[in-house]
Design a protein around this motif. Structure first.
Motif, PDB file in Angstrom:
ATOM      1  N   PHE A   1       7.259  52.725  40.405  1.00 39.89           N
ATOM      2  CA  PHE A   1       7.477  53.412  41.675  1.00 39.89           C
ATOM      3  C   PHE A   1       8.635  52.811  42.473  1.00 39.89           C
ATOM      4  N   LYS A   2       8.991  51.556  42.187  1.00 37.08           N
ATOM      5  CA  LYS A   2      10.078  50.930  42.946  1.00 37.08           C
ATOM      6  C   LYS A   2      11.408  51.669  42.757  1.00 37.08           C
ATOM      7  N   ASP A   3      11.501  52.462  41.699  1.00 35.20           N
ATOM      8  CA  ASP A   3      12.706  53.270  41.481  1.00 35.20           C
ATOM      9  C   ASP A   3      12.976  54.239  42.634  1.00 35.20           C
TER      10      ASP A   3
ATOM     11  N   THR B   1      -2.015  48.415  46.440  1.00 33.54           N
ATOM     12  CA  THR B   1      -1.200  47.690  47.411  1.00 33.54           C
ATOM     13  C   THR B   1      -0.940  46.233  47.033  1.00 33.54           C
ATOM     14  N   GLY B   2       0.298  45.798  47.291  1.00 28.89           N
ATOM     15  CA  GLY B   2       0.691  44.405  47.085  1.00 28.89           C
ATOM     16  C   GLY B   2       1.349  43.883  48.343  1.00 28.89           C
ATOM     17  N   ASN B   3       2.609  44.222  48.508  1.00 28.36           N
ATOM     18  CA  ASN B   3       3.376  43.750  49.660  1.00 28.36           C
ATOM     19  C   ASN B   3       3.212  44.654  50.884  1.00 28.36           C
ATOM     20  N   PHE B   4       2.391  45.665  50.791  1.00 27.69           N
ATOM     21  CA  PHE B   4       2.060  46.572  51.893  1.00 27.69           C
ATOM     22  C   PHE B   4       3.211  47.512  52.283  1.00 27.69           C
ATOM     23  N   GLY B   5       4.226  47.645  51.405  1.00 34.05           N
ATOM     24  CA  GLY B   5       5.341  48.528  51.744  1.00 34.05           C
ATOM     25  C   GLY B   5       4.976  49.996  51.527  1.00 34.05           C
ATOM     26  N   ASN B   6       4.399  50.286  50.378  1.00 32.51           N
ATOM     27  CA  ASN B   6       4.051  51.645  50.022  1.00 32.51           C
ATOM     28  C   ASN B   6       3.097  52.261  51.041  1.00 32.51           C
ATOM     29  N   ILE B   7       2.006  51.572  51.326  1.00 33.48           N
ATOM     30  CA  ILE B   7       0.997  52.140  52.230  1.00 33.48           C
ATOM     31  C   ILE B   7       1.517  52.203  53.670  1.00 33.48           C
TER      32      ILE B   7
ATOM     33  N   SER C   1       0.334  57.050  42.197  1.00 33.39           N
ATOM     34  CA  SER C   1       0.418  56.359  40.917  1.00 33.39           C
ATOM     35  C   SER C   1       1.735  55.601  40.842  1.00 33.39           C
ATOM     36  N   THR C   2       1.659  54.271  40.677  1.00 36.63           N
ATOM     37  CA  THR C   2       2.848  53.447  40.827  1.00 36.63           C
ATOM     38  C   THR C   2       3.524  53.022  39.527  1.00 36.63           C
ATOM     39  N   ALA C   3       2.910  53.297  38.384  1.00 37.03           N
ATOM     40  CA  ALA C   3       3.588  52.914  37.143  1.00 37.03           C
ATOM     41  C   ALA C   3       3.145  53.794  35.986  1.00 37.03           C
TER      42      ALA C   3
HETATM   43  C1  LIG Z   1       5.335  46.913  43.696  1.00 33.90           C
HETATM   44  C2  LIG Z   1       4.188  47.582  43.071  1.00 33.90           C
HETATM   45  C3  LIG Z   1       2.983  47.809  43.779  1.00 33.90           C
HETATM   46  C4  LIG Z   1       2.754  47.306  45.185  1.00 33.90           C
HETATM   47  O1  LIG Z   1       3.478  48.029  46.154  1.00 33.90           O
HETATM   48  P1  LIG Z   1       3.705  47.415  47.607  1.00 33.90           P
HETATM   49  O2  LIG Z   1       4.654  48.337  48.278  1.00 33.90           O
HETATM   50  O3  LIG Z   1       4.295  46.047  47.389  1.00 33.90           O
HETATM   51  O4  LIG Z   1       2.375  47.351  48.278  1.00 33.90           O
HETATM   52  C5  LIG Z   1       1.960  48.488  43.131  1.00 33.90           C
HETATM   53  N1  LIG Z   1       2.090  48.897  41.846  1.00 33.90           N
HETATM   54  C6  LIG Z   1       3.218  48.693  41.143  1.00 33.90           C
HETATM   55  C7  LIG Z   1       3.283  49.157  39.722  1.00 33.90           C
HETATM   56  C8  LIG Z   1       4.317  48.041  41.726  1.00 33.90           C
HETATM   57  O5  LIG Z   1       5.428  47.835  41.003  1.00 33.90           O
END
Ligand SMILES: *Cc1c(COP(=O)(O)O)cnc(C)c1O
Length: 496
Positions: free
Chosen positions: A111-113, A266-272, A424-426
């Protein structure tokens, strides 16, 4: 005029959107936030029948208010035209009772793309707008996903060079293959003898190395970062919340104005956080569901009001969520405290000195009215992948599975049956081994073999960018000690 952004930690650091993109982080260590976000509004009626890129234009114009419209259009076109494997950019699919917005159709299948495809163009536009000449050198330390997405985003972007440092032996076989085969005439990749923290510390050192900064300046070059705290990464993520909603309206799942839930791994809280921004801009959102794995510092925070990073760190099968300090939370604290900068500053100082802080009762109440938090551990995650595939024939990646299961928990606990979207992030193929083992049990061997076998057994195709990656020529072979990182950067900058 247009000084709509300020630091979360001091009100005298006001600036424009383009300068905030340039700087990334404010001089006082705070993050840039739009002061009057709640007065901005996106008319959702106007988004009907629009394409992803057209929606992006409307939203980015509102948020990046000192960028000329034609610049924004140009950035969007460069970022998304033919870069994603689908014209929809982020297609929405139905799985069981819920919807899934697939954010992984970009050049690196993560999803970072979505954000890193446009950040380089927003950056070069910002340089032009502020009359800054010379080349930008982007530095990034990566534990796997960010590095590749940044390399792909900046690849061949005029006026930029990008260097990525990753821990030697500390990333997966697929992640390594993605980076060392990176093409482009301005991309540099270096393995570090150390772990991710060493790479990160090394990069931070370079950013503050006055001597090196001066040498580069004399050579007409400046540093910048592709880090997730840059508003240029955050703002493009607002778009797919609106896009998901409009798709639900178009296919009749909701009526315009009905509220929906979003569940976000969620990880770094950017997406949410981008989801909360969308809500402030007028998107009918009911609950934002914050999903964590074993590293459930956000789950505890939202449920108790205490943020405490002093805890065991777990390596999980959803590694991009293995984070104990969620940087973007600071922006939420800013809005939830009623923009009380002194309060935010004090909380962040406590986090720095003791790794812990507690928010006020009022603030906690407000957060709980917007966010629900859940956490799902590895065994449950694997079970969710297996069950979702067996029931619906849909293959979840490990991160998405955490959010999918958290949504189910939310529905069970609250009885809320509003239409819900999981982000869905990956692609499951970025984490082939874990996904394979969730379905079929333990498996030894090469990740690329497992990838092929997963596809054969499930019938789900492998994304083009991952297929055959192990046969592409290796371009980047440099390995260096952490104390040699500065000199590596000097070479890139053309300094003898
Ligand atoms: C970076 C990442 C997340 C976390 O997203 P944040 O914006 O950091 O909360 C979740 N899933 C995948 C696959 C990621 O690469």
């Amino acid at each position: 005029m247009f000084q709509s952004y300020e630091s979360t930690r001091s009100s005298n650091l006001k600036t424009t959107a383009s300068k905030a993109v340039l700087k990334g982080i404010a001089d006082d260590g705070g993050l840039y936030v739009m002061r009057d976000l709640e007065h901005k509004n996106i008319n959702i009626e106007k988004l009907k029948d629009k394409s992803y890129m057209e929606m992006a234009e409307i939203i980015l114009n509102e948020m990046l208010d000192d960028f000329p419209e034609e610049k924004i259009r140009e950035c969007i076109s460069k970022a998304y035209t033919d870069k994603f494997s689908t014209d929809e950019v982020t297609p929405v699919v139905k799985v069981g009772d819920s919807y899934i917005t697939e954010l992984f159709h970009g050049p690196t299948s993560a999803f970072k793309d979505v954000a890193l495809s446009i950040l380089p163009h927003l950056m070069t536009a910002s340089y032009e707008m502020n009359d800054i000449k010379g080349k930008v050198i982007i530095l990034a330390a990566t534990s796997g996903d960010t590095g590749k997405a940044a390399l792909e985003g900046f690849r061949d972007v005029k006026g930029t060079k990008i260097a990525v440092f990753y821990p030697d032996g500390g990333v997966s076989q697929v992640q390594k293959a993605q980076m060392v085969t990176q093409e482009g005439n301005n991309t540099f990749v270096c393995a570090i003898k150390g772990n991710f923290d060493d790479a990160q510390t090394g990069v931070k050192k370079i950013f503050t190395d006055e001597k090196l900064i001066n040498e580069l300046r004399e050579n007409n070059k400046i540093f910048s970062s592709a880090n997730s705290i840059n508003i240029g990464r955050l703002i493009p993520q607002i778009v797919y919340y609106f896009y998901s909603y409009i798709k639900l309206v178009e296919n009749g799942a909701v009526k315009m104005g009905d509220k929906v839930n979003f569940s976000v791994p969620t990880g770094n809280f950017g997406n949410i956080l981008a989801g909360y921004y969308a809500k402030m801009l007028g998107l009918p959102v009911n609950m934002l569901i914050c999903a964590s794995n074993e590293n459930n510092v956000l789950y505890d925070f939202i449920n108790t009001g205490v943020y405490d990073r002093n805890r065991k760190f777990y390596r999980t099968i959803s590694p991009s969520m293995d984070i104990l300090v969620s940087s973007n939370l600071e922006r939420l604290l800013y809005y939830m405290s009623g923009k009380n900068i002194d309060e935010v500053k004090s909380l962040m100082e406590q986090l720095n000195s003791s790794g812990k802080y507690e928010i006020s009762h009022d603030m906690k109440k407000k957060i709980n009215s917007e966010f629900y938090a859940g956490c799902v551990f590895m065994e449950e995650t694997e079970k969710t992948i297996k069950e979702t595939f067996e029931k619906y024939g849909y293959l979840l990646d490990t991160h998405t599975a955490v959010a999918y299961k958290t949504l189910e928990e939310y529905k069970r606990q609250t009885g809320d049956n509003a239409v819900s979207v999981v982000l869905s992030t990956a692609s499951p193929y970025k984490f082939s081994r874990s996904v394979y083992e969730s379905l079929y049990g333990e498996k030894d061997g090469d990740e690329f073999e497992i990838m092929d076998e997963l596809s054969e057994r499930t019938g789900v195709p492998i994304p083009v960018n991952l297929k055959g990656l192990n046969k592409k020529p290796v371009i980047h072979t440099t390995v260096c000690e952490t104390n040699e990182m500065g000199n590596y950067v000097r070479k890139i900058g053309g300094i003898k």
